[in-house]
Enzyme design. Sequence first.
Site: not given
Length: 428
Positions: A307, A364
């Site tokens: 991320h 995700d």
Amino acid sequence: MSKTAELIIDGKSYVFPLVVGSENEVAVDISQLMEKTGAVTLDLGFKNTGSTKSAITFLDGDKGILRYRGYSIEDLAEKSNFIEVAYLLIFGELPTQEQYIKFSDDIRTHTLVHEDIKKMLDGFPSTAHPMGVLASLFCSQTAFYPESLDPNRANNAVYLSIIRSLAKMPTFAAWAYKNAAGHPVNYPDNKLEFTARFLKMTFALPGQDYEVDPVITEALDKLLILHADHEQNCSTSTVRIVGSSKASIYSSISAGVNALWGPLHGGANQEVIVMLENIKNDGGDTEKWINKAKDKNSGFRLMGFGHRVYKNFDPRAKIIKKAADDVLKKLGVNDPVLEIALKLEEAALKDPYFVERKLYPNVDFYSGIIYRALGIPVEMFTVMFAMGRLPGWIAQWMEMRENKEPIGRPRQIYTGATLRPYKAIGSR
Ligand code: MLT
């Protein structure tokens, strides 16, 4: 701590004030930089640049902290529900019982959309990606509610726009799916609460009773909470900069839907499943694909890992991982793609290559797995993200307006041709 920062350019000293936030974050206020120095800053992707001061969401990428209006995402995911979290994000405080009931009922009252929107929907081929349909239908509200074009109208008009956005987004999302499936649309069943209402509108088939599964409803409601806001990410920054031109809330959020669609942003959850299915179709040899991910020349990248902001772990991923485990057990899901996902997850959490590069599974990765287990089609994954992010987009748009922020207008460093006289090249 000093209250100022000093910048020296060509031997000349310039002093700028420091801004310190409620969580002791420090910013150099460079709003006078160009006027004082003639220089601008350059920060591709704005990763080191604060675009605003906001009281909505706090995240700490090093410590893996995410809070909405001061409440931890862990508390909210465990104890709250999506509509209550939406109220908190938009209005800044948790609602009283009376406020919660009014907010829920106001949303319930506006779930229908103008029948002419169905004519718009009919114009889309079933091959249209639901995100493109969603962005178009959401923006079409500017046509049906022209009073929304003046965002400075009395606040009750803005409240109505907020309610309409929250009420109709699930209808648009469900209809976008029905268009892709080639099925007739369903109308909202207002006897149900928000998430159950969406599930029935999306998955009920003509002539068949549809019982909403409480396990799926609870898991989906938790996912919506976890996606509700994330400070100044790409799509939220898009909503704010479009709204800064005094564009309506509907066109600002429609722009946010389009920004979220990209595979580097909200589209990543769809890319995760595409990657897992490719690995399954290639024989399911996760070791082979993990080695490809380590090989810079392979051009293969593991989707759903790492991320931009979180350095060690994504707090949302931890919560979703547990929810995914619970849902898979409760639903008795046995899916080879999910087996592959769990092997990749195990490798990423143990293999020094991934650990050193902070390539841990992110929100995700797990949301793609859980959406699949909930029976949500892959082309609807990013639509689910958009539905979850909607309260955050609304809250950020409201804050930008209430703070009377100026129109967003970044500068640049020009690198093109310097002045040259025009000489016709052809025979003109
Ligand atoms: C999000 O929740 O918007 C994504 O994690 C992306 C981001 O915050 O940059």
